[in-house]
Design a protein around this motif. Structure first.
Motif, PDB file in Angstrom:
ATOM      1  N   ALA A  34      18.194  45.674  33.797  1.00 18.93           N
ATOM      2  CA  ALA A  34      18.258  46.221  35.882  1.00 18.93           C
ATOM      3  C   ALA A  34      17.909  44.866  36.487  1.00 18.93           C
ATOM      4  CB  ALA A  34      17.267  46.716  35.927  1.00 18.93           C
ATOM      5  N   ALA A  35      16.341  43.857  36.696  1.00 20.18           N
ATOM      6  CA  ALA A  35      16.592  42.933  38.287  1.00 20.18           C
ATOM      7  C   ALA A  35      17.750  42.120  38.048  1.00 20.18           C
ATOM      8  CB  ALA A  35      15.368  42.455  37.878  1.00 20.18           C
ATOM      9  N   VAL A  36      18.250  41.738  37.229  1.00 19.69           N
ATOM     10  CA  VAL A  36      19.682  41.240  36.669  1.00 19.69           C
ATOM     11  C   VAL A  36      20.658  41.303  37.315  1.00 19.69           C
ATOM     12  CG1 VAL A  36      21.684  39.328  35.595  1.00 19.69           C
ATOM     13  CG2 VAL A  36      18.877  39.533  34.993  1.00 19.69           C
ATOM     14  N   PHE A  37      20.815  42.661  36.530  1.00 16.48           N
ATOM     15  CA  PHE A  37      22.273  43.710  36.804  1.00 16.48           C
ATOM     16  C   PHE A  37      21.888  43.210  38.825  1.00 16.48           C
ATOM     17  CE2 PHE A  37      23.819  47.767  38.135  1.00 16.48           C
ATOM     18  CZ  PHE A  37      25.169  47.392  37.718  1.00 16.48           C
ATOM     19  N   LEU A  38      20.713  43.998  39.239  1.00 18.10           N
ATOM     20  CA  LEU A  38      20.691  43.953  40.390  1.00 18.10           C
ATOM     21  C   LEU A  38      21.174  42.790  41.565  1.00 18.10           C
ATOM     22  CD1 LEU A  38      20.081  45.889  43.115  1.00 18.10           C
ATOM     23  CD2 LEU A  38      17.775  45.093  42.474  1.00 18.10           C
ATOM     24  N   TYR A  39      20.678  42.065  40.592  1.00 22.73           N
ATOM     25  CA  TYR A  39      20.923  40.412  41.500  1.00 22.73           C
ATOM     26  C   TYR A  39      22.372  40.223  41.515  1.00 22.73           C
ATOM     27  CZ  TYR A  39      21.656  35.594  42.124  1.00 22.73           C
ATOM     28  OH  TYR A  39      21.853  33.869  43.209  1.00 22.73           O
ATOM     29  N   VAL A  40      22.823  40.566  40.458  1.00 24.98           N
ATOM     30  CA  VAL A  40      24.540  39.748  40.213  1.00 24.98           C
ATOM     31  C   VAL A  40      24.982  40.997  41.336  1.00 24.98           C
ATOM     32  CG1 VAL A  40      26.730  39.575  38.594  1.00 24.98           C
ATOM     33  CG2 VAL A  40      24.953  39.591  37.941  1.00 24.98           C
ATOM     34  N   ARG A  41      25.184  42.437  41.499  1.00 26.17           N
ATOM     35  CA  ARG A  41      25.852  43.317  42.451  1.00 26.17           C
ATOM     36  C   ARG A  41      25.178  42.944  43.837  1.00 26.17           C
ATOM     37  NH1 ARG A  41      23.693  49.017  41.626  1.00 26.17           N
ATOM     38  NH2 ARG A  41      22.089  48.715  43.273  1.00 26.17           N
ATOM     39  N   ARG A  42      24.210  42.692  44.274  1.00 25.45           N
ATOM     40  CA  ARG A  42      24.039  42.506  45.474  1.00 25.45           C
ATOM     41  C   ARG A  42      24.527  40.854  46.238  1.00 25.45           C
ATOM     42  NH1 ARG A  42      17.663  43.332  46.713  1.00 25.45           N
ATOM     43  NH2 ARG A  42      17.559  45.211  46.422  1.00 25.45           N
ATOM     44  N   LEU A  88      29.292  38.081  48.396  1.00 25.99           N
ATOM     45  CA  LEU A  88      30.157  37.693  48.370  1.00 25.99           C
ATOM     46  C   LEU A  88      32.005  37.937  48.543  1.00 25.99           C
ATOM     47  CD1 LEU A  88      30.087  35.283  45.280  1.00 25.99           C
ATOM     48  CD2 LEU A  88      29.649  34.465  47.597  1.00 25.99           C
ATOM     49  N   LEU A  89      31.802  39.585  48.515  1.00 25.31           N
ATOM     50  CA  LEU A  89      33.242  40.405  48.797  1.00 25.31           C
ATOM     51  C   LEU A  89      33.174  40.569  50.674  1.00 25.31           C
ATOM     52  CD1 LEU A  89      33.829  42.850  45.805  1.00 25.31           C
ATOM     53  CD2 LEU A  89      34.865  40.570  46.443  1.00 25.31           C
ATOM     54  N   ALA A  90      31.435  40.709  51.080  1.00 21.61           N
ATOM     55  CA  ALA A  90      31.781  40.921  52.918  1.00 21.61           C
ATOM     56  C   ALA A  90      31.728  39.586  53.504  1.00 21.61           C
ATOM     57  CB  ALA A  90      30.468  41.864  52.806  1.00 21.61           C
ATOM     58  N   ASN A  91      31.454  39.188  52.493  1.00 24.45           N
ATOM     59  CA  ASN A  91      31.641  37.547  53.768  1.00 24.45           C
ATOM     60  C   ASN A  91      31.684  36.370  53.326  1.00 24.45           C
ATOM     61  OD1 ASN A  91      29.443  39.074  55.800  1.00 24.45           O
ATOM     62  ND2 ASN A  91      27.848  38.978  54.269  1.00 24.45           N
ATOM     63  N   GLY A  92      32.378  36.201  52.328  1.00 22.59           N
ATOM     64  CA  GLY A  92      32.340  34.967  51.519  1.00 22.59           C
ATOM     65  C   GLY A  92      34.275  35.251  50.823  1.00 22.59           C
ATOM     66  N   LEU A  99      35.782  32.709  47.918  1.00 19.22           N
ATOM     67  CA  LEU A  99      36.518  33.279  46.908  1.00 19.22           C
ATOM     68  C   LEU A  99      38.317  33.323  46.898  1.00 19.22           C
ATOM     69  CD1 LEU A  99      34.891  37.168  46.620  1.00 19.22           C
ATOM     70  CD2 LEU A  99      34.435  35.538  45.196  1.00 19.22           C
ATOM     71  N   LEU A 100      38.909  32.798  47.606  1.00 21.28           N
ATOM     72  CA  LEU A 100      40.073  32.446  47.935  1.00 21.28           C
ATOM     73  C   LEU A 100      40.260  31.279  47.153  1.00 21.28           C
ATOM     74  CD1 LEU A 100      42.717  32.809  48.133  1.00 21.28           C
ATOM     75  CD2 LEU A 100      42.929  32.249  50.766  1.00 21.28           C
ATOM     76  N   PHE A 101      39.647  29.682  47.441  1.00 17.98           N
ATOM     77  CA  PHE A 101      39.379  28.664  47.458  1.00 17.98           C
ATOM     78  C   PHE A 101      38.728  29.093  45.491  1.00 17.98           C
ATOM     79  CE2 PHE A 101      37.178  25.309  46.584  1.00 17.98           C
ATOM     80  CZ  PHE A 101      37.850  24.218  47.388  1.00 17.98           C
ATOM     81  N   GLY A 102      37.579  29.641  45.112  1.00 16.80           N
ATOM     82  CA  GLY A 102      37.842  28.905  44.298  1.00 16.80           C
ATOM     83  C   GLY A 102      38.318  29.923  43.311  1.00 16.80           C
ATOM     84  N   SER A 103      38.785  30.684  43.473  1.00 14.25           N
ATOM     85  CA  SER A 103      39.586  31.239  42.218  1.00 14.25           C
ATOM     86  C   SER A 103      41.238  29.797  42.080  1.00 14.25           C
ATOM     87  CB  SER A 103      40.669  32.931  43.230  1.00 14.25           C
ATOM     88  OG  SER A 103      39.581  33.840  43.132  1.00 14.25           O
ATOM     89  N   ILE A 104      41.235  29.837  43.480  1.00 10.26           N
ATOM     90  CA  ILE A 104      42.759  28.493  43.595  1.00 10.26           C
ATOM     91  C   ILE A 104      42.741  27.908  42.553  1.00 10.26           C
ATOM     92  CG2 ILE A 104      44.155  27.587  45.139  1.00 10.26           C
ATOM     93  CD1 ILE A 104      43.931  29.104  46.701  1.00 10.26           C
ATOM     94  N   LEU A 105      40.671  27.723  42.392  1.00 11.03           N
ATOM     95  CA  LEU A 105      40.323  26.241  41.609  1.00 11.03           C
ATOM     96  C   LEU A 105      40.301  26.276  40.203  1.00 11.03           C
ATOM     97  CD1 LEU A 105      39.129  23.572  42.042  1.00 11.03           C
ATOM     98  CD2 LEU A 105      37.001  23.856  42.610  1.00 11.03           C
ATOM     99  N   VAL A 106      39.945  27.557  40.297  1.00  5.66           N
ATOM    100  CA  VAL A 106      39.633  27.560  38.621  1.00  5.66           C
ATOM    101  C   VAL A 106      41.024  28.278  37.791  1.00  5.66           C
ATOM    102  CG1 VAL A 106      39.561  30.421  37.386  1.00  5.66           C
ATOM    103  CG2 VAL A 106      38.167  29.490  38.516  1.00  5.66           C
ATOM    104  N   ALA A 107      42.686  28.515  38.348  1.00  2.00           N
ATOM    105  CA  ALA A 107      43.998  28.874  38.241  1.00  2.00           C
ATOM    106  C   ALA A 107      44.268  27.633  38.526  1.00  2.00           C
ATOM    107  CB  ALA A 107      44.862  29.237  39.536  1.00  2.00           C
ATOM    108  N   PHE A 108      43.653  26.273  39.262  1.00  3.40           N
ATOM    109  CA  PHE A 108      44.774  25.115  38.476  1.00  3.40           C
ATOM    110  C   PHE A 108      44.293  24.648  37.919  1.00  3.40           C
ATOM    111  CE2 PHE A 108      44.264  20.751  39.831  1.00  3.40           C
ATOM    112  CZ  PHE A 108      45.557  20.010  40.245  1.00  3.40           C
TER     113      PHE A 108
END
Length: 416
Positions: free
Chosen positions: A43-51, A56-60, A64-73
């Motif tokens: 439960a603690a790990v799930f809560l940490y991942v969710r937060r 990241l979705l709100a402030n990063g 996220l865009l740079f990470g997605s491009i890097l993973v795709a490349f």
């Protein structure tokens, strides 16, 4: 009148609830309550991942865009054949090498003194084995690459190679320290970098507690009374550090980080509690652990394994005894006997053949050592699971106490 009695009856209820919470925390371990502990850990790990995901979705967004491009490349570069594949494989080997030794350093220092002793398990034996191999072969160019070291499920290539494959010996009278040290210096410093990074969580947690007006339990328990001899001495040292916190500056942190110090976690907690600047703490810790302390440990192991330390002690002892009356005439014979004994016990004895059939056990030193390592890893993982579950339960208990306190506060105001 009745409301006053009701308010006064809530204070014993709160104190009783706190005692019950403390008992629940002490009982929440993998040995006493394994299912409940593991459930709280998940439960603690799930809560940490969710937060973290929400943050990241709100402030990063750009991250996220740079990470997605890097993973795709990276995925495209790996799947498409070409001359670049060889360079990518080489780059991945270097990345694996660096992350492995940094991870071992983090695992060694994280956990407030209960970390995994990876220097004894990995780095120390690696330096010792390389030194012995270099002394045996008379040369230091044994590695096929910088990353040719002990790694997860992989042993170095030079370990099982005979000395003939490396060529004729370069050093005839022993390999000097200055030649061996650069060969194991990079992995040692990466391990030291990991130990410095592992000291950051106590600093950040203590700093967050200080900014919110709280205090970490490690500082609160320094004044506790313990019946054990070692516990008393440790608490005395902790109390001394707390009483001299005004001297906690860059050079003090550097000195504490430069020597094997089991109480350095307390220094990190104090730096966070007294809001020392981050870069002052981290740079002092990094220099002390990744440069000074690491080189002290590495040089010591090299000196022991290539007999330089023993030879130095022997020479110094002979030099001192030469001034003692009556020993000067007996020193040549004594020196010859000591060297003969050293050669006799350092050279491995030849195997003895026998016609007796003995049952062979499929047990080697490597198997036993791997068993010890896995036991320590399981113990380390169990400590992480228990600590995470207890922290999650404590947060729930604090929320319950806050709710009960808020309910009792309006009643006490009405009674007044």
């Amino acid at each position: 009148m009745g409301s006053g009695k009701r308010a006064s009856s809530r204070d014993p209820a709160i104190s009783g609830l706190r005692e019950k919470h403390q008992e629940d925390l002490e009982k929440l371990t993998l040995t006493s309550q394994p299912l409940k502990t593991f459930r709280f850990f998940v439960a603690a790990v799930f809560l940490y991942v969710r937060r973290s995901t929400s943050y990241l979705l709100a402030n990063g967004g750009w991250l996220l865009l740079f990470g997605s491009i890097l993973v795709a490349f990276s995925a495209l570069a790996v799947t498409v054949d070409g001359p670049h594949v060889k360079h990518l494989e080489e780059l991945s080997e270097y990345a694996r090498f660096g992350l492995w030794w940094i991870f071992l350093g983090v695992a060694s220092s994280i956990g407030l003194g209960s970390g995994l002793h990876t220097f004894v398990l990995y780095l120390g034996p690696h330096i010792a084995l390389f030194t012995i191999k270099a002394m045996t072969c008379g040369r230091v160019d044994l590695k096929s690459a910088i990353y040719d070291t002990i790694q997860l499920k992989r042993s170095p290539l030079w370990l099982d190679k005979p000395c003939d494959e490396f060529g004729s010996p370069v050093f005839s009278s022993g390999v000097p320290l200055s030649s061996i040290l650069p060969q194991v210096q990079i992995e040692a410093m990466l391990w030291g970098l990991g130990t410095a990074l592992g000291e950051l969580p106590p600093y950040f947690i203590s700093r967050a507690a200080s900014l919110s007006g709280g205090k970490m339990e490690e500082l609160e328990t320094c004044s506790g009374e313990d019946s054990g001899f070692i516990a008393k001495r440790v608490n005395q040292v902790k109390g001394w550090l707390l009483s001299h916190s005004q001297y906690l500056n860059f050079f003090t942190i550097l000195i504490l980080a430069s020597v094997p110090n089991p109480l350095f976690d307390l220094a990190g907690i104090m730096c966070g509690q007294f809001e020392k600047p981050f870069w002052e703490f981290f740079l002092a810790t990094l220099i002390g652990k990744a440069i000074i302390k690491t080189h002290i440990q590495t040089v010591f192991i090299i000196c022991v394994c290539n007999n330089q330390l023993l030879d130095w002690l022997e020479n110094e002892l002979i030099y001192i005894l030469s001034f003692v009356p009556g020993f000067a005439s007996a020193l040549p014979g004594l020196t010859a006997k000591l060297r003969l004994m050293k050669e006799k016990y350092l050279v491995a004895s030849p195997p003895v053949t026998s016609d007796i059939n003995v049952k062979k056990w499929d047990l080697s030193f490597a198997t036993a050592w791997n068993g010890v390592v896995w036991l320590m890893l399981l113990n380390f993982f169990g400590q992480i699971v228990t600590a995470t579950a207890q922290r999650y339960l404590k947060q729930q208990q604090e929320e319950e106490l806050d709710a009960l306190t808020k309910k009792s506060s309006p009643v006490s105001k009405k009674s007044n």
